[in-house]
Design a protein around this motif. Structure first.
Motif, PDB file in Angstrom:
ATOM      1  N   UNK A 148       0.981  -1.361   0.282  1.00 48.39           N
ATOM      2  CA  UNK A 148       0.314   0.406   0.085  1.00 48.39           C
ATOM      3  C   UNK A 148       0.840   1.416   0.337  1.00 48.39           C
ATOM      4  N   UNK A 149       1.593   0.899   1.040  1.00 46.76           N
ATOM      5  CA  UNK A 149       2.625   2.315   1.131  1.00 46.76           C
ATOM      6  C   UNK A 149       3.070   2.644  -0.606  1.00 46.76           C
ATOM      7  N   UNK A 150       4.243   1.537  -1.017  1.00 47.94           N
ATOM      8  CA  UNK A 150       4.626   1.706  -2.428  1.00 47.94           C
ATOM      9  C   UNK A 150       3.678   1.908  -3.162  1.00 47.94           C
ATOM     10  N   UNK A 151       2.578   1.745  -3.050  1.00 46.41           N
ATOM     11  CA  UNK A 151       1.277   2.367  -3.915  1.00 46.41           C
ATOM     12  C   UNK A 151       0.751   3.551  -3.881  1.00 46.41           C
ATOM     13  N   UNK A 152       0.943   4.294  -2.767  1.00 45.70           N
ATOM     14  CA  UNK A 152       0.758   5.575  -1.871  1.00 45.70           C
ATOM     15  C   UNK A 152       1.753   6.515  -2.668  1.00 45.70           C
ATOM     16  N   UNK A 153       3.227   6.144  -2.457  1.00 49.49           N
ATOM     17  CA  UNK A 153       4.346   6.435  -2.929  1.00 49.49           C
ATOM     18  C   UNK A 153       4.339   7.032  -4.390  1.00 49.49           C
ATOM     19  N   UNK A 154       4.747   5.569  -5.495  1.00 56.54           N
ATOM     20  CA  UNK A 154       4.881   5.834  -6.731  1.00 56.54           C
ATOM     21  C   UNK A 154       3.549   6.021  -7.352  1.00 56.54           C
ATOM     22  N   UNK A 155       2.921   5.353  -6.993  1.00 63.03           N
ATOM     23  CA  UNK A 155       1.673   5.765  -8.098  1.00 63.03           C
ATOM     24  C   UNK A 155       0.802   6.400  -8.201  1.00 63.03           C
ATOM     25  N   UNK A 156       0.173   7.164  -6.836  1.00 65.11           N
ATOM     26  CA  UNK A 156      -0.370   8.363  -6.310  1.00 65.11           C
ATOM     27  C   UNK A 156      -0.012   9.474  -6.042  1.00 65.11           C
ATOM     28  N   UNK A 157       1.358   9.628  -4.842  1.00 66.81           N
ATOM     29  CA  UNK A 157       1.913  10.414  -4.998  1.00 66.81           C
ATOM     30  C   UNK A 157       2.374  10.586  -6.757  1.00 66.81           C
ATOM     31  N   UNK A 158       4.117   9.812  -7.251  1.00 63.02           N
ATOM     32  CA  UNK A 158       4.777  10.344  -8.011  1.00 63.02           C
ATOM     33  C   UNK A 158       4.061   9.735  -9.390  1.00 63.02           C
ATOM     34  N   UNK A 159       3.185   9.387  -9.466  1.00 66.00           N
ATOM     35  CA  UNK A 159       2.725   8.966 -10.600  1.00 66.00           C
ATOM     36  C   UNK A 159       3.536   8.333 -11.563  1.00 66.00           C
ATOM     37  N   UNK A 160       4.640   7.435 -10.983  1.00 67.85           N
ATOM     38  CA  UNK A 160       5.730   6.878 -11.481  1.00 67.85           C
ATOM     39  C   UNK A 160       5.174   5.384 -12.667  1.00 67.85           C
ATOM     40  N   UNK A 161       4.793   4.639 -11.165  1.00 68.10           N
ATOM     41  CA  UNK A 161       3.770   3.414 -11.920  1.00 68.10           C
ATOM     42  C   UNK A 161       2.613   2.404 -11.781  1.00 68.10           C
ATOM     43  N   UNK A 162       1.970   2.475 -13.198  1.00 71.73           N
ATOM     44  CA  UNK A 162       0.274   2.341 -12.225  1.00 71.73           C
ATOM     45  C   UNK A 162       0.146   1.528 -10.770  1.00 71.73           C
ATOM     46  N   UNK A 163      -1.363   1.174 -10.542  1.00 72.58           N
ATOM     47  CA  UNK A 163      -1.394   1.028  -9.336  1.00 72.58           C
ATOM     48  C   UNK A 163      -1.278  -0.478  -9.270  1.00 72.58           C
ATOM     49  N   UNK A 164      -2.742  -0.894 -10.142  1.00 73.20           N
ATOM     50  CA  UNK A 164      -2.941  -2.262 -10.498  1.00 73.20           C
ATOM     51  C   UNK A 164      -3.134  -3.250 -11.786  1.00 73.20           C
ATOM     52  N   UNK A 165      -3.321  -4.210 -11.413  1.00 70.23           N
ATOM     53  CA  UNK A 165      -3.045  -4.512 -12.654  1.00 70.23           C
ATOM     54  C   UNK A 165      -2.309  -5.397 -13.982  1.00 70.23           C
ATOM     55  N   UNK A 166      -2.574  -5.900 -14.949  1.00 71.08           N
ATOM     56  CA  UNK A 166      -1.139  -6.411 -15.164  1.00 71.08           C
ATOM     57  C   UNK A 166      -1.362  -5.856 -16.790  1.00 71.08           C
ATOM     58  N   UNK A 167       0.148  -5.431 -17.037  1.00 67.42           N
ATOM     59  CA  UNK A 167      -0.218  -4.536 -18.057  1.00 67.42           C
ATOM     60  C   UNK A 167      -0.060  -5.612 -19.787  1.00 67.42           C
ATOM     61  N   UNK A 168       0.150  -4.890 -20.794  1.00 62.67           N
ATOM     62  CA  UNK A 168       0.186  -5.817 -22.044  1.00 62.67           C
ATOM     63  C   UNK A 168       1.059  -6.727 -22.104  1.00 62.67           C
ATOM     64  N   UNK A 169       0.673  -7.665 -22.956  1.00 62.41           N
ATOM     65  CA  UNK A 169       0.853  -9.387 -23.090  1.00 62.41           C
ATOM     66  C   UNK A 169       1.557  -9.550 -24.541  1.00 62.41           C
ATOM     67  N   UNK A 170       2.921 -10.314 -24.179  1.00 58.81           N
ATOM     68  CA  UNK A 170       2.797 -11.016 -25.395  1.00 58.81           C
ATOM     69  C   UNK A 170       3.092 -12.481 -25.614  1.00 58.81           C
ATOM     70  N   UNK A 171       2.410 -13.551 -26.450  1.00 58.55           N
ATOM     71  CA  UNK A 171       2.812 -14.644 -26.133  1.00 58.55           C
ATOM     72  C   UNK A 171       3.850 -15.269 -26.423  1.00 58.55           C
ATOM     73  N   UNK A 172       4.262 -16.001 -25.160  1.00 60.37           N
ATOM     74  CA  UNK A 172       5.906 -16.775 -26.018  1.00 60.37           C
ATOM     75  C   UNK A 172       5.538 -18.322 -25.575  1.00 60.37           C
ATOM     76  N   UNK A 173       5.269 -18.940 -27.307  1.00 56.01           N
ATOM     77  CA  UNK A 173       5.209 -20.201 -26.883  1.00 56.01           C
ATOM     78  C   UNK A 173       3.202 -20.856 -26.369  1.00 56.01           C
ATOM     79  N   UNK A 174       3.079 -19.442 -26.512  1.00 55.81           N
ATOM     80  CA  UNK A 174       1.385 -19.422 -26.052  1.00 55.81           C
ATOM     81  C   UNK A 174       0.664 -19.860 -24.753  1.00 55.81           C
ATOM     82  N   UNK A 175       2.455 -19.172 -24.312  1.00 54.26           N
ATOM     83  CA  UNK A 175       2.036 -18.759 -22.902  1.00 54.26           C
ATOM     84  C   UNK A 175       2.448 -16.922 -22.630  1.00 54.26           C
ATOM     85  N   UNK A 176       1.386 -16.201 -22.355  1.00 56.89           N
ATOM     86  CA  UNK A 176       0.985 -15.124 -22.328  1.00 56.89           C
ATOM     87  C   UNK A 176       1.836 -14.523 -21.363  1.00 56.89           C
TER      88      UNK A 176
END
Lengths: 323, 329
Positions: A148-176
């Motif tokens: 939660x502290x990481x989210x508060x600091x780097x997502x909410x306050x600084x906005x450097x990283x997204x807080x939730x979810x998995x980003x864009x995926x690519x398939x490698x050998x059929x596995x995302x």
């Protein structure tokens, strides 16, 4: 070696049996899943029909025997909530968890080894003291708080990283996988760091303690007395001895991280198996819970085997005769 | 000719500043080229510490606080860590007490010897191989090529010590310091290792400092013997002279407490009391409290070094043999 593997498998079967009994009857005692997911418009007859359809109308011991019978045939049953085979749900979610756990392991090793080697070589330096204090924090501070502290600091306050979810995926050998895209890495950073903290602290403490001990040994002194370079003495002669406990502990730790990434995945809404387990528990989706736990037990058995094999590779005194 | 190893007034202490506890109190030891010197003393007398100080491998917390260590004329104390590493293995090498602990359990013999060889020589692993096989053959190891591929746990104690000796001699060092290398071995193997080390050093003109607490070994191997007690060398002279007519009461007592040197059926003399610890060192001669010959003056100040009539150095006010005329030396 064959006997060894056989014994391991028998142990695993015993553990699986005890675990399924506990979970099966435990979930039964907690409540009826039907009450949780049927709509309020459903009549008594409608509920009975669903119960009969899922086999929940039979006595619990009979349900368990049916479950065991299906298990023998390799069928773990369909999820109550999704209506599809429970294992397929796990396989669908598992790559995300494995990716998160692997990223955490890589962070723990890449950061942990250099830091702990410094702390082991110069135990009295202020930097070393800081490293050790941080490793203590890593052990003691709860993961959900750090997340939660990481989210508060780097997502909410600084906005450097997204807080939730998995980003864009690519398939490698059929596995995302997501670590191959910039957006994926971006999303991976915070949860992976959060999840890595305990492993990181473990690596630091183990390596430092091991290094401190090994450095006083005669064989290190002998290598130095022969003029062998420090980088070689520390990086190979000492490290190869320290790796044995590190591999053992990290092997088990890695299993726990995969199995119980629940908290981290919940905080960051990471679409992995941990998140799925929490959802399954909240609706008493018994087949899914059981399938997941069987999966985890099997994974631990396999990890144990891998650790044992690595052991004999790292330490020539172990298991030579068995091979 | 310059001595190959020249230790002058070496002092070593544990800790720093006001709380530092001295462990070596001005050790003087000179080793000529090709000479075999035995350094004898009880546990804790500082004999191993002296060896580690020479190779710059003191345990953590201990440091050289004074004196000089010259190796073929170069003062080792002035060397940078990198230059010190260059000297180790090439000019001074060490063999340790417990062969079970000297070799790294998780590395093959070849890796360990190869690393020692490559520490001072730019040579590929493949090219190093015949050199290592030859080195193992030189120390009397049968089937050296196979032994080179072995793991340490596959070798016996005696064989491991041979590997250690072979490794120490790889670069033909000027001096080898052997820290009780036979203490942990069977008696029959002890003799073989002693003969081996002696033979190899004689053949190659390598000086050998043999650290031991076993006087029987001293008689068999050394040209000269230096007796250590509580961080000082108390007597230093040719091995026959020292063993036949010890000048220092401590040496006398040490010889007398060897069971073999004693008549059967009589009580074995022992040295009463124990060696003073580092933190309760008496102001005078450290042996005075246990000494049968101690005079009142012995407890006042540490005795100076005096020369005996036959040219030995002894640190005693009441030596057991005639001293040289004052000023005659």
């Amino acid at each position: 070696m064959v006997e060894f593997i056989l014994r391991r498998v028998l142990q695993a079967i015993l553990v699986l049996f005890v675990m399924t009994v506990l979970v099966f009857f435990g979930v039964h005692v907690i409540g009826n899943p039907i009450d949780l997911f049927v709509s309020s418009e459903c009549t008594k007859a409608c509920v009975d029909a669903i119960m009969a359809n899922l086999g929940l109308d039979r006595p619990v011991w009979e349900q368990y025997l049916i479950f065991l019978g299906n298990l023998m045939a390799g069928d773990l049953g369909n999820s109550f909530t999704f209506g599809v085979p429970a294992m397929s749900l796990i396989w669908e979610r598992f790559p995300a968890t494995l990716e998160l756990a692997t990223a955490a392991l890589v962070i723990a090793l890449v950061l942990g080894l250099p830091l702990s080697i410094h702390a082991g070589l110069y135990p009295d330096s202020p930097v070393s003291r800081a490293i050790m204090a941080l490793s203590m924090l890593g052990f003691s501070v709860p993961i959900f708080w750090i997340g939660i502290i990481l989210i508060l600091t780097f997502s909410v306050r600084l906005g450097w990283f997204p807080a939730i979810g998995r980003g864009e995926t690519v398939d490698v050998l059929g596995v995302p996988v997501s670590f191959l895209t910039l957006d994926g890495l971006h999303h991976l950073a915070l949860p992976a760091i959060t999840l890595s903290l305990i492993m990181l602290s473990t690596v630091i403490r183990l390596t430092r303690a091991g290094l401190r001990e090994v450095l006083t040994s005669d064989y290190i002194r002998f290598a130095r007395a022969n003029g062998v370079r420090e980088t070689r003495v520390i990086g190979w002669h000492a490290m190869k001895n320290i790796l044995i406990p590190i591999v053992t502990v990290l092997g088990m730790e890695f299993g726990s991280v995969i199995a119980f990434a629940v908290v981290t995945e919940s905080i960051f809404s990471w679409p992995g198996v941990g998140k799925m387990l929490i959802d399954a528990i909240s609706v008493l989706d018994r087949p899914l819970i059981l399938a997941y736990l069987i999966f985890v037990v099997t994974m631990f058995v396999v990890l144990n085997l891998i650790v044992d094999i690595l052991y004999s590779v790292l330490d020539p005194r172990v298991g030579r005769s068995a091979r | 000719m310059d001595p190959v190893l020249d230790i002058r007034g070496l002092t070593v202490a544990f800790g720093r500043g006001a709380t530092a506890v001295p462990a070596l109190f001005g050790v003087d030891l000179t080793v000529q080229r090709g000479e075999i010197v035995a350094l004898v003393g009880e546990s804790g007398s500082g004999k191993s510490l002296t060896g580690f100080a020479v190779t710059g491998l003191l345990p953590s917390g201990a440091q050289v606080t004074g004196g000089a260590v010259r190796l073929s004329g170069t003062d080792l104390r002035g060397l940078s860590p990198a230059a010190m590493r260059q000297a180790r293995g090439r000019r001074v090498a060490m063999v340790f007490q417990d062969p079970m602990m000297t070799l790294n359990p998780v590395l093959r013999v070849e890796t360990q010897m190869g690393d020692a060889l490559r520490a001072h020589q730019d040579i590929s692993r493949r090219a190093a191989r015949p050199r290592l096989v030859q080195a193992l053959a030189d120390v009397g190891i049968a089937d050296p090529a196979a032994r080179l591929r072995a793991w340490p746990h596959e070798l016996s104690g005696g064989m491991r010590q041979r590997v250690a000796i072979a490794t120490a001699l790889l670069h033909g060092p000027d001096v080898v310091i052997a820290d009780e290398p036979t203490t942990a071995l069977d008696v029959t193997i002890q003799g073989q290792i002693i003969a081996l080390a002696q033979g190899l050093c004689r053949d190659r003109g390598t000086a050998l400092v043999w650290i031991t607490h076993d006087l029987a070994v001293v008689a068999g191997i050394a040209d000269r013997v230096a007796v250590m007690y509580a961080g000082r060398i108390v007597e230093d002279g040719p091995v026959d002279a020292v063993l036949d007519a010890p000048a220092h009461p401590y040496t006398r007592a040490l010889i007398d407490s060897v069971p073999a040197s004693h008549a059967k059926g009589t009580r074995l003399p022992t040295i009463p009391g124990r060696m003073p610890g580092l933190s309760d060192m008496p102001p005078g001669c450290p042996f005075a409290p246990r000494c049968a010959h101690a005079a009142p003056a012995c407890t006042q100040a540490p005795p100076p070094v005096v020369q005996t009539a036959d040219g030995r150095a002894v640190r005693c006010l009441t030596p057991l043999v005639p001293v040289a005329e004052r000023g005659a030396a």
